[in-house]
Scaffold this motif. Structure first.
Motif, mmCIF file in Angstrom:
data_model
loop_
_atom_site.group_PDB
_atom_site.id
_atom_site.type_symbol
_atom_site.label_atom_id
_atom_site.label_comp_id
_atom_site.label_asym_id
_atom_site.label_seq_id
_atom_site.Cartn_x
_atom_site.Cartn_y
_atom_site.Cartn_z
ATOM 1 N N GLN A 1 -31.725 -16.157 -38.837
ATOM 2 C CA GLN A 1 -30.716 -15.264 -38.259
ATOM 3 C C GLN A 1 -29.465 -16.017 -37.803
ATOM 4 N N LYS A 2 -29.212 -17.144 -38.435
ATOM 5 C CA LYS A 2 -28.015 -17.925 -38.156
ATOM 6 C C LYS A 2 -27.277 -18.192 -39.461
ATOM 7 N N PHE A 3 -25.952 -18.309 -39.371
ATOM 8 C CA PHE A 3 -25.124 -18.608 -40.539
ATOM 9 C C PHE A 3 -24.648 -20.049 -40.483
ATOM 10 N N PHE A 4 -24.868 -20.761 -41.584
ATOM 11 C CA PHE A 4 -24.397 -22.136 -41.718
ATOM 12 C C PHE A 4 -23.474 -22.210 -42.935
ATOM 13 N N LYS A 5 -22.475 -23.073 -42.865
ATOM 14 C CA LYS A 5 -21.571 -23.255 -43.996
ATOM 15 C C LYS A 5 -21.663 -24.695 -44.481
ATOM 16 N N LEU A 6 -22.113 -24.840 -45.718
ATOM 17 C CA LEU A 6 -22.232 -26.150 -46.354
ATOM 18 C C LEU A 6 -20.994 -26.414 -47.192
ATOM 19 N N HIS A 7 -20.294 -27.503 -46.905
ATOM 20 C CA HIS A 7 -19.147 -27.936 -47.705
ATOM 21 C C HIS A 7 -19.552 -29.164 -48.513
ATOM 22 N N ASN B 1 -19.991 -19.035 -35.618
ATOM 23 C CA ASN B 1 -20.056 -18.035 -34.544
ATOM 24 C C ASN B 1 -20.992 -18.380 -33.391
ATOM 25 N N GLU B 2 -21.512 -19.598 -33.342
ATOM 26 C CA GLU B 2 -22.331 -20.023 -32.215
ATOM 27 C C GLU B 2 -22.430 -21.539 -32.231
ATOM 28 N N PRO C 1 -25.074 -34.814 -37.969
ATOM 29 C CA PRO C 1 -25.201 -33.676 -37.050
ATOM 30 C C PRO C 1 -24.642 -32.385 -37.653
ATOM 31 N N ILE C 2 -25.260 -31.257 -37.279
ATOM 32 C CA ILE C 2 -24.681 -29.946 -37.566
ATOM 33 C C ILE C 2 -23.602 -29.700 -36.514
ATOM 34 N N THR C 3 -22.407 -29.364 -36.940
ATOM 35 C CA THR C 3 -21.309 -29.154 -35.995
ATOM 36 C C THR C 3 -20.934 -27.677 -35.937
ATOM 37 N N SER C 4 -20.238 -27.307 -34.880
ATOM 38 C CA SER C 4 -19.731 -25.946 -34.734
ATOM 39 C C SER C 4 -18.327 -25.881 -35.296
ATOM 40 N N LEU D 1 -14.484 -30.943 -44.299
ATOM 41 C CA LEU D 1 -15.487 -32.007 -44.373
ATOM 42 C C LEU D 1 -15.449 -32.802 -43.074
ATOM 43 N N HIS D 2 -16.113 -32.258 -42.062
ATOM 44 C CA HIS D 2 -16.150 -32.845 -40.728
ATOM 45 C C HIS D 2 -17.562 -33.351 -40.474
ATOM 46 N N ARG D 3 -17.718 -34.639 -40.065
ATOM 47 C CA ARG D 3 -19.021 -35.262 -39.867
ATOM 48 C C ARG D 3 -19.824 -35.203 -41.164
#
Length: 221
Positions: free
Chosen positions: A134-140, A158-159, A181-184, A192-194
């Motif tokens: 129930q969470k959205f992640f964006k993979l670049h 969104n969180e 790390p997963i970043t917000s 492309l951050h971290r």
């Protein structure tokens, strides 16, 4: 308040509620829209992190029962004009409007990502939106063919959470894994951050005479 144009955000045209941010020339934008845009729609100047405390106080006095908007950004595009709703409506929006970008996974581990590549290009970029727990992640993903490297980053939309992601060439326990790390999402951050750099040769294969990138993604949180 509805009749006062200056009390409405120039992006979403809703009455300001909660935090209000200023651009470099002093125009105001609501908290939600400030996360979705980089430039002011009025003067094209950069949106800053400076708040319009005076306007916040005036609106709070005149409308004490006004609550901040319960809205969130589209995971596929922060400027998506077809969605401006609540979090529980996001998955339906993604399936209807951005199905090619969406991966729905019941498991956090071993999420398979594939993409055909063109070695004649110097660089290729793509992204996937992953709906998991129930969470959205964006993979670049950024494929640097001249450097023979592939760079990965994962953000949660969104969180915020504390966690990391892993990229591996095989869906097995004993294999090389690359993690970060997963970043917000934060306004102004590059896509492309971290990042995690992975040698291209470890995650590309020749399948049906086509160059294919094949990786397995683990979300640990």
């Amino acid at each position: 308040m509805e009749k006062y144009k200056s009390a409405k955000c120039p992006v979403c045209w809703k009455i300001f509620a909660g935090k209000i941010f200023l651009c470099a020339r002093g125009h105001s934008v609501c908290h939600f829209c400030s996360s979705a845009i980089l430039k002011c729609p009025t003067c094209d100047q950069e949106i800053t992190t400076v708040r319009n405390l005076t306007l916040e106080a005036i609106i709070k006095e005149l409308c004490p029962n006004l609550k901040p908007k319960d809205v969130c950004m589209c995971p596929s595009s922060l400027l998506c004009e077809t969605f401006h709703g609540k979090k529980q409506d996001l998955i339906g929006h993604m399936q209807k409007c951005h199905s090619r970008d969406l991966i729905i996974s019941a498991q956090r581990m071993g999420i398979k990502i594939t993409k055909s590549l063109c070695y004649s290009k110097a660089e290729e970029q793509f992204f996937k939106v992953i709906y998991c727990n129930q969470k959205f992640f964006k993979l670049h993903v950024n494929v640097q063919h001249t450097m023979l490297m592939v760079y990965f980053s994962v953000r949660i939309i969104n969180e915020t959470i504390q966690g990391k992601f892993e990229v591996s060439s095989q869906n097995q326990i004993r294999t090389n894994r690359f993690s970060a790390p997963i970043t917000s999402y934060k306004r102004g951050d590059p896509d492309l951050h971290r990042t995690v750099p992975v040698p291209r040769m470890l995650i590309t294969h020749n399948i049906d005479n086509r160059a294919m990138l094949v990786v397995y993604l683990n979300l640990i949180f």
